[in-house]
Design a protein around this motif. Structure first.
Motif, short mmCIF file in Angstrom:
data_model
loop_
_atom_site.label_atom_id
_atom_site.label_comp_id
_atom_site.label_asym_id
_atom_site.label_seq_id
_atom_site.Cartn_x
_atom_site.Cartn_y
_atom_site.Cartn_z
N LYS A 1 0.83 -1.15 0.00
CA LYS A 1 -0.08 0.10 -0.04
C LYS A 1 0.81 1.20 0.00
CE LYS A 1 -3.43 2.56 2.78
NZ LYS A 1 -4.12 2.75 3.97
N THR A 2 1.51 1.49 1.03
CA THR A 2 2.32 2.90 1.32
C THR A 2 3.35 2.95 0.06
OG1 THR A 2 2.31 2.34 3.68
CG2 THR A 2 3.79 3.99 2.89
N ARG A 3 3.91 1.95 -0.37
CA ARG A 3 4.94 2.23 -1.43
C ARG A 3 4.67 1.27 -2.75
NH1 ARG A 3 8.44 5.26 -3.33
NH2 ARG A 3 10.40 4.17 -3.19
N PHE A 4 3.34 1.14 -2.73
CA PHE A 4 2.65 0.45 -3.93
C PHE A 4 3.49 0.30 -5.03
CE2 PHE A 4 -0.18 -0.46 -7.49
CZ PHE A 4 -0.44 -1.78 -7.33
N SER A 5 3.81 1.59 -5.61
CA SER A 5 4.15 1.85 -6.99
C SER A 5 5.90 1.36 -6.86
CB SER A 5 4.16 3.24 -7.21
OG SER A 5 4.94 4.02 -6.47
N THR B 1 5.16 -12.50 -4.44
CA THR B 1 6.59 -11.86 -4.48
C THR B 1 6.42 -10.55 -5.39
OG1 THR B 1 7.84 -13.82 -4.20
CG2 THR B 1 8.76 -11.99 -5.48
N LYS B 2 7.20 -9.53 -4.97
CA LYS B 2 7.09 -8.28 -5.48
C LYS B 2 8.76 -7.90 -5.85
CE LYS B 2 2.66 -7.88 -4.63
NZ LYS B 2 1.74 -8.19 -5.76
N GLU B 3 8.78 -7.23 -6.94
CA GLU B 3 10.26 -6.71 -7.50
C GLU B 3 10.32 -5.25 -7.33
OE1 GLU B 3 12.64 -6.62 -11.64
OE2 GLU B 3 11.72 -8.35 -10.99
N THR B 4 11.35 -4.68 -6.74
CA THR B 4 11.73 -3.44 -6.42
C THR B 4 12.04 -2.80 -7.52
OG1 THR B 4 12.43 -4.35 -4.29
CG2 THR B 4 13.03 -1.94 -4.68
N MET C 1 15.58 -6.30 -6.58
CA MET C 1 15.48 -7.30 -5.67
C MET C 1 13.96 -7.87 -5.60
SD MET C 1 18.25 -6.39 -2.43
CE MET C 1 17.38 -7.61 -1.25
N MET C 2 14.07 -9.10 -5.25
CA MET C 2 12.44 -9.70 -4.83
C MET C 2 12.10 -9.54 -3.60
SD MET C 2 12.26 -10.53 -8.06
CE MET C 2 10.82 -11.22 -8.37
N VAL C 3 10.87 -9.08 -3.20
CA VAL C 3 10.59 -9.02 -1.80
C VAL C 3 9.27 -9.70 -1.88
CG1 VAL C 3 9.71 -7.61 0.36
CG2 VAL C 3 11.35 -6.46 -1.61
N THR C 4 9.27 -10.87 -0.82
CA THR C 4 8.23 -11.80 -0.82
C THR C 4 7.61 -11.61 0.85
OG1 THR C 4 9.40 -13.35 -2.12
CG2 THR C 4 7.85 -14.20 -0.88
N TYR C 5 6.36 -11.57 0.68
CA TYR C 5 5.41 -11.62 2.04
C TYR C 5 4.90 -12.89 2.07
CZ TYR C 5 1.07 -10.63 -0.33
OH TYR C 5 0.24 -10.73 -1.35
N HIS C 6 5.34 -13.69 3.16
CA HIS C 6 5.05 -15.04 3.74
C HIS C 6 3.90 -15.37 4.33
CE1 HIS C 6 5.77 -19.20 4.00
NE2 HIS C 6 7.11 -19.15 3.70
N VAL C 7 2.77 -15.52 3.61
CA VAL C 7 1.42 -15.60 4.07
C VAL C 7 1.26 -16.61 5.19
CG1 VAL C 7 -1.35 -15.64 3.61
CG2 VAL C 7 0.37 -14.60 1.97
N TYR C 8 1.83 -17.99 4.55
CA TYR C 8 1.72 -19.24 5.56
C TYR C 8 2.40 -19.14 6.99
CZ TYR C 8 2.93 -24.18 6.70
OH TYR C 8 2.56 -25.44 7.39
N ALA C 9 3.63 -18.15 6.71
CA ALA C 9 4.12 -17.78 8.25
C ALA C 9 3.36 -16.86 9.04
CB ALA C 9 5.63 -17.24 7.94
N GLY D 1 6.92 -7.05 -11.79
CA GLY D 1 8.30 -7.03 -12.29
C GLY D 1 8.81 -7.91 -13.39
N ARG D 2 10.09 -7.58 -14.00
CA ARG D 2 10.45 -8.32 -15.03
C ARG D 2 10.53 -9.77 -14.78
NH1 ARG D 2 14.59 -4.15 -17.93
NH2 ARG D 2 12.95 -2.58 -18.44
N THR D 3 11.16 -10.01 -13.55
CA THR D 3 11.52 -11.51 -13.43
C THR D 3 10.35 -12.57 -13.28
OG1 THR D 3 13.36 -10.67 -12.27
CG2 THR D 3 12.54 -12.88 -11.74
N THR D 4 9.13 -12.06 -12.54
CA THR D 4 7.96 -12.64 -12.34
C THR D 4 7.20 -12.80 -13.48
OG1 THR D 4 7.75 -12.29 -10.15
CG2 THR D 4 5.73 -13.02 -11.05
N THR D 5 7.15 -11.73 -14.56
CA THR D 5 6.37 -11.74 -15.66
C THR D 5 7.11 -12.63 -16.49
OG1 THR D 5 7.31 -9.65 -16.29
CG2 THR D 5 5.31 -9.60 -15.04
N SER D 6 8.30 -12.43 -16.53
CA SER D 6 9.01 -13.29 -17.57
C SER D 6 9.09 -14.84 -17.44
CB SER D 6 10.51 -13.11 -17.70
OG SER D 6 11.42 -13.93 -18.21
N ILE D 7 9.01 -15.17 -15.95
CA ILE D 7 9.07 -16.34 -15.68
C ILE D 7 7.49 -17.09 -16.01
CG2 ILE D 7 8.59 -18.04 -13.48
CD1 ILE D 7 11.04 -16.54 -12.42
#
Length: 509
Positions: free
Chosen positions: A100-104, A375-378, A394-402, A109-115
């Motif tokens: 939310k705060t820094r959503f933009s 996962t989001k890309e910075t 860099m990839m930033v992942t929030y771990h819902v299960y954890a 990101g390129r890594t995820t969309t490429s995969i």
């Protein structure tokens, strides 16, 4: 190119010779700080955390969860081979910051969309910017009160009455018959999403045990695409794709099958729109095709994304819900009591007012979320609220299960399946549902990308639970003490399926 691949294969033993001494040396050094018996792994030169990840096999989700739970501020930096790093967090403040705060600054990101591009293309779950905004805006029309009522009363109820109940009745009559309930729920959800979103009935939920070519291809495409994320060196899968060998060859075949299926849905809808000046009802696919964006490939990608969302998420949630219910008779009794009390209410009103069942579903997804991490890309360099420095790319992942298992969020009894943690008593003595902050409980994401179909998913699940439990008892067909394994590709599953026996309930109405 084949020569290059052969050279890489020849050089592999040499690199292994260099890396192994490093590995064995560090294996006998300190593993870093610990809390109890769980160590926070130490990154090593060149290989990072590669061997630690490799050693946990298909327990990667659980292992990362354990690490996040004991890391300072609930945030852990994962070191990948050759200096690549990613951040994994279970800190609600950090989750709010990136969603939310820094959503933009935190995009797909390129890594995820490429995969995921071969499988999902530019569908809503693999898109950023204006492409994502457009799809979300058009899809949002499908989730108003009128659409929800229609969905529950016509789509879900028809599928339940005409297909699911007869299958369960047949299984109950044949007392020794075992069903894979996970597969049954996936079929149910697949028919539902196709009917409500595309105006198309695939008739996948049948008495036949055969799985369609499309279903097999969809599952294979999901699995192989997901495994690309786990490659220590992305160059490996890219070379395999270029040469069309191994898993990438199987992915190409699977994606072709999936795309042909989705493209046929699009073509049939185009034909229907052309032949009829006005339709009795307007589904989401009709809206996309009437919006001026009728490019076949683009709309096909949209169809595939919504199949993924509708087919695999609610079915995953319900699979674990019925498992937990079977282990907790007290809670099953409370859910059944609520269902029986509302049996005379109209279908939509019945579902809307199922407070205890709603809480039990939330609690089930806390422990077994349909999507365990995201996962989001910075976009640019940044510093997270907990002080973690992140660099561009860099990839930033929030771990819902954890996050669903953290004592700091849920208290000492976090491991208990306890719907009451979502409820409070009002003056009349009835339960009132008390929701949680979506950044503390990001099962449906949060911020601008929060799930549009959240309310629809609950409606579908609550109607299904009521329709099943009013008539049947679902009994796991596993040995006493055997716990199913939770794992995930893009969405979670119960490994090996969920074998059950169906028993007709004597108090059925």
């Amino acid at each position: 190119m084949i020569d290059i691949l052969l050279n890489l294969q020849l050089l592999a033993p040499f690199f292994l010779f260099l890396i192994l001494p490093v590995f064995f040396f560090f294996c006998f050094t300190s593993s870093g700080p610990t809390k109890g018996t769980i160590p926070i792994p130490k990154p090593y030169p060149i290989i990072g955390h590669y061997f630690a990840l490799k050693s946990v096999g298909n327990r990667r989700i659980q292992w990362l969860s354990d690490i996040v739970k004991i890391s300072p501020a609930g945030t852990f930096t994962l070191h990948r081979p050759l200096g690549r790093r990613g951040v994994i967090t279970g800190n609600p403040a950090t989750v709010e910051y990136i969603l939310k705060t820094r959503f933009s600054n935190y995009q797909k990101g390129r890594t995820t969309t490429s995969i995921l591009s071969d499988f999902l293309g530019t569908g809503i779950f693999n898109a950023d910017g204006n492409t994502w905004k457009f799809q979300r805006q058009v899809a949002s029309h499908e989730f108003n009160t009128k659409s929800l009522r229609k969905f529950v009363e016509h789509v879900v109820d028809a599928e339940l009455s005409n297909r699911l109940v007869p299958i369960l009745t047949s299984a109950a009559a044949a007392q020794d018959k075992t069903l894979d309930f996970q597969d049954i729920l996936q079929r149910f959800a697949f028919d539902n999403i196709c009917k409500i979103a595309f105006g198309f009935d695939p008739e996948y939920l049948t008495l036949s045990a055969e799985r369609s070519k499309f279903a097999q291809a969809f599952e294979e495409a999901t699995e192989i695409s997901s495994k690309r994320f786990r490659e220590p060196l992305p160059l490996v899968w890219k070379i395999k794709r270029l040469l069309n060998i191994g898993s990438e060859r199987r992915l190409r075949r699977a994606v072709k099958e999936v795309h042909e299926f989705a493209r046929n849905i699009v073509r049939e809808k185009k034909k229907e729109l052309k032949e009829k000046q006005s339709l009795e009802s307007v589904d989401m696919l009709s809206r996309f095709l009437s919006s001026g964006h009728s490019d076949e490939d683009f709309v096909t990608d949209i169809v595939i994304s919504f199949i993924l969302a509708g087919k695999d998420t609610t079915s995953a949630a319900l699979t674990w819900f019925f498992w937990l219910l079977s282990k907790n008779p007290r809670i099953e009794k409370e859910v059944l009591k609520e269902i029986m009390e509302k049996s005379e209410a109209p279908v939509y009103d019945e579902v809307k007012d199922m407070v205890y069942t709603h809480a039990a579903l939330c609690e089930s997804m806390r422990l077994y979320p349909p999507v365990p991490l995201d996962t989001k890309e910075t976009v640019d360099d940044d510093v997270l609220p907990d002080g973690t420095v992140v660099k561009k790319g860099m990839m930033v992942t929030y771990h819902v299960y954890a996050m669903g298992r953290m004592e700091s969020i849920w208290g000492e009894d976090w491991s208990e399946f306890k719907p009451e943690r979502w409820l409070e008593k009002v003056e009349s003595g009835k339960w009132k549902f008390v929701g949680r902050n979506s950044f503390t409980y990001p099962v449906f994401q949060a911020g601008p990308r929060i799930c549009l179909g959240k309310e629809m998913a609950f409606m579908q699940m609550q109607r299904l639970v009521a329709g099943i439990l009013r008539r049947f008892t679902v009994v796991p067909a596993v040995a006493e003490g055997v716990e199913p394994h939770y794992f995930a590709f893009l969405t979670s599953q119960m490994e090996g399926g969920f074998p059950v026996k169906i028993i007709k309930r004597e108090t059925s109405t």
